[in-house]
Design an enzyme around this catalytic site. Structure first.
Site, PDB file in Angstrom:
ATOM      1  N   LYS A 182      45.642  12.039 -21.087  1.00  0.00           N
ATOM      2  CA  LYS A 182      46.902  11.305 -21.279  1.00  0.00           C
ATOM      3  C   LYS A 182      46.752  10.317 -22.459  1.00  0.00           C
ATOM      4  O   LYS A 182      46.053  10.621 -23.409  1.00  0.00           O
ATOM      5  CB  LYS A 182      47.320  10.629 -19.977  1.00  0.00           C
ATOM      6  CG  LYS A 182      47.380  11.647 -18.816  1.00  0.00           C
ATOM      7  CD  LYS A 182      48.066  11.138 -17.592  1.00  0.00           C
ATOM      8  CE  LYS A 182      48.067  12.231 -16.523  1.00  0.00           C
ATOM      9  NZ  LYS A 182      48.804  11.862 -15.332  1.00  0.00           N
ATOM     10  N   GLU A 215      55.252  13.963 -17.003  1.00  0.00           N
ATOM     11  CA  GLU A 215      55.483  12.731 -17.774  1.00  0.00           C
ATOM     12  C   GLU A 215      56.354  13.007 -18.988  1.00  0.00           C
ATOM     13  O   GLU A 215      57.103  12.138 -19.439  1.00  0.00           O
ATOM     14  CB  GLU A 215      54.130  12.104 -18.150  1.00  0.00           C
ATOM     15  CG  GLU A 215      53.526  11.400 -16.944  1.00  0.00           C
ATOM     16  CD  GLU A 215      52.017  11.428 -16.866  1.00  0.00           C
ATOM     17  OE1 GLU A 215      51.358  11.645 -17.888  1.00  0.00           O
ATOM     18  OE2 GLU A 215      51.500  11.243 -15.749  1.00  0.00           O
ATOM     19  N   GLY A 259      48.876  10.303 -10.262  1.00  0.00           N
ATOM     20  CA  GLY A 259      48.493   8.913 -10.488  1.00  0.00           C
ATOM     21  C   GLY A 259      48.748   7.997  -9.315  1.00  0.00           C
ATOM     22  O   GLY A 259      48.701   6.776  -9.447  1.00  0.00           O
ATOM     23  N   HIS A 293      54.664  19.001 -18.815  1.00  0.00           N
ATOM     24  CA  HIS A 293      54.065  17.989 -17.938  1.00  0.00           C
ATOM     25  C   HIS A 293      55.151  17.040 -17.427  1.00  0.00           C
ATOM     26  O   HIS A 293      56.077  16.703 -18.160  1.00  0.00           O
ATOM     27  CB  HIS A 293      52.981  17.204 -18.694  1.00  0.00           C
ATOM     28  CG  HIS A 293      52.153  16.384 -17.759  1.00  0.00           C
ATOM     29  ND1 HIS A 293      52.585  15.164 -17.294  1.00  0.00           N
ATOM     30  CD2 HIS A 293      50.957  16.618 -17.156  1.00  0.00           C
ATOM     31  CE1 HIS A 293      51.677  14.677 -16.453  1.00  0.00           C
ATOM     32  NE2 HIS A 293      50.678  15.543 -16.358  1.00  0.00           N
ATOM     33  N   SER A 337      46.219  13.497  -8.416  1.00  0.00           N
ATOM     34  CA  SER A 337      45.215  12.719  -7.680  1.00  0.00           C
ATOM     35  C   SER A 337      44.016  13.555  -7.235  1.00  0.00           C
ATOM     36  O   SER A 337      43.485  13.352  -6.144  1.00  0.00           O
ATOM     37  CB  SER A 337      45.864  12.001  -6.488  1.00  0.00           C
ATOM     38  OG  SER A 337      46.818  11.064  -6.963  1.00  0.00           O
ATOM     39  N   ASN A 357      43.179  16.128 -18.335  1.00  0.00           N
ATOM     40  CA  ASN A 357      44.260  15.589 -19.169  1.00  0.00           C
ATOM     41  C   ASN A 357      44.018  14.093 -19.349  1.00  0.00           C
ATOM     42  O   ASN A 357      44.205  13.320 -18.419  1.00  0.00           O
ATOM     43  CB  ASN A 357      45.601  15.861 -18.463  1.00  0.00           C
ATOM     44  CG  ASN A 357      46.775  15.237 -19.196  1.00  0.00           C
ATOM     45  OD1 ASN A 357      46.622  14.723 -20.305  1.00  0.00           O
ATOM     46  ND2 ASN A 357      47.943  15.263 -18.573  1.00  0.00           N
ATOM     47  N   GLU A 396      52.015  20.561 -10.225  1.00  0.00           N
ATOM     48  CA  GLU A 396      51.726  19.130 -10.164  1.00  0.00           C
ATOM     49  C   GLU A 396      52.905  18.412  -9.511  1.00  0.00           C
ATOM     50  O   GLU A 396      53.876  18.058 -10.197  1.00  0.00           O
ATOM     51  CB  GLU A 396      51.512  18.563 -11.569  1.00  0.00           C
ATOM     52  CG  GLU A 396      50.301  19.117 -12.285  1.00  0.00           C
ATOM     53  CD  GLU A 396      49.763  18.134 -13.313  1.00  0.00           C
ATOM     54  OE1 GLU A 396      48.589  17.800 -13.236  1.00  0.00           O
ATOM     55  OE2 GLU A 396      50.526  17.683 -14.187  1.00  0.00           O
TER      56      GLU A 396
HETATM   57  P1  13P Z   1      46.110  12.149 -11.876  1.00  0.00           P
HETATM   58  O1  13P Z   1      44.907  13.041 -11.617  1.00  0.00           O
HETATM   59  O2  13P Z   1      45.760  10.867 -12.530  1.00  0.00           O
HETATM   60  O3  13P Z   1      46.929  12.010 -10.634  1.00  0.00           O
HETATM   61  O4  13P Z   1      47.026  12.929 -12.940  1.00  0.00           O
HETATM   62  C1  13P Z   1      47.355  14.250 -12.733  1.00  0.00           C
HETATM   63  C2  13P Z   1      47.993  14.800 -13.960  1.00  0.00           C
HETATM   64  O5  13P Z   1      49.112  14.446 -14.304  1.00  0.00           O
HETATM   65  C3  13P Z   1      47.240  15.763 -14.767  1.00  0.00           C
HETATM   66  O6  13P Z   1      48.028  16.347 -15.742  1.00  0.00           O
END
Ligand code: 13P
Length: 255
Positions: free
Chosen positions: A11, A97, A173, A95, A213, A9, A167
């Site tokens: 982002k 976010e 992150g 997701h 992560s 992803n 997740e």
């Molecule tokens: P990170 O791997 O940067 O922690 O992000 C995970 C994520 O949100 C994947 O959709």
């Protein structure tokens, strides 16, 4: 056996040049004969270019978001048909976010999921608890409610088009990934939930990815867990070398 799935992803990262360079680097190392599934989720403006770049390789392309309505007067939104048209096979829904920054609720996630699946896309449905929810022992309750709300009215017949991604919000992150025990326990819970809501076949065939992560140095341990069928990678999917190592870890555990 469930086929391992490595998803990246991106982002809100990359520009046209870096997106196609990343796609090219990955496509060179991922063949159509792979033992694992690989997909990338670039930002919307670069979907067409990335699709063209990975064509003929084993890398599939997905979008990070979609709107649930048929094409029409929905300013700023993107339809399932548009995503299919630019070469997408996958879309992310739910997701964290989007749930937490944009305020998407289970019922919107549910509408997006149903429309995407019924009109030709496969879906990665993301679920996960916040740190506060984990600390107050609400993880399973939150997962149950996200699963029930997001899959409302979804028949078993649609489930082959759906992959679940666990997740935990506190692991996204932050550099703090779930321990193998925490991941395995949440994944086992989700699989049990699928058996109760659907049946044993759906529970055993639905893939459940871990995200939060994931890096080259922890991917193999997570991918080795019996209920972890793949990984959804954020930051570490933005570099060819690091993401390729994660793909290799999935190949290694698939042997
Ligand atoms: P990170 O791997 O940067 O922690 O992000 C995970 C994520 O949100 C994947 O959709």
């Amino acid at each position: 056996m469930r086929r391992k799935f490595v998803a990246g992803n991106w982002k809100m990262n990359t520009l046209a040049g870096s997106a196609t360079a990343l796609a090219k680097g990955l496509a060179e190392g991922v063949l159509t004969t792979e033992s694992v599934d690989v997909a990338v989720f670039p930002p919307l403006p670069y979907l067409a270019a990335v699709s063209a770049t990975v064509a003929g390789s084993g890398v599939r392309v997905g979008a990070q978001n979609v709107y649930h309505e048929k094409p029409g007067a929905f300013t700023g939104e993107v339809s399932v048909e548009m995503l299919l048209d630019v070469g997408c096979q996958w879309v992310l829904v739910g997701h964290s976010e989007r749930r937490h920054l944009v305020g998407e609720c289970n019922s919107l996630v549910n509408r997006k999921l149903i429309q995407a699946c019924e009109r030709g896309l496969s879906v990665i449905l993301c679920v996960g608890e916040t740190l506060l929810e984990r600390q107050s022992h609400q993880t399973e309750m939150v997962l149950n409610s996200q699963m029930a709300g997001s899959l409302l009215g979804v028949d078993a017949a649609l489930m082959p088009k759906i992959v679940i991604a666990y997740e935990p919000v506190w692991a996204i992150g932050t550099g703090v990934n779930a321990t193998p025990d925490q991941a395995e326990s949440a994944h086992h819970h989700l699989r049990t939930w699928l058996a109760g809501r659907y049946n044993r076949m759906v529970s055993e065939s639905t893939r459940i990815l871990y995200g939060g992560s994931v890096k080259a140095n922890n991917a193999k341990e997570l991918l080795s867990l019996s209920n972890v069928d793949g990984v959804l990678v954020g930051g570490a999917s933005l570099e060819v070398e690091g993401f390729s190592k994660i793909i290799q870890a999935a190949r290694d555990v698939s042997r």
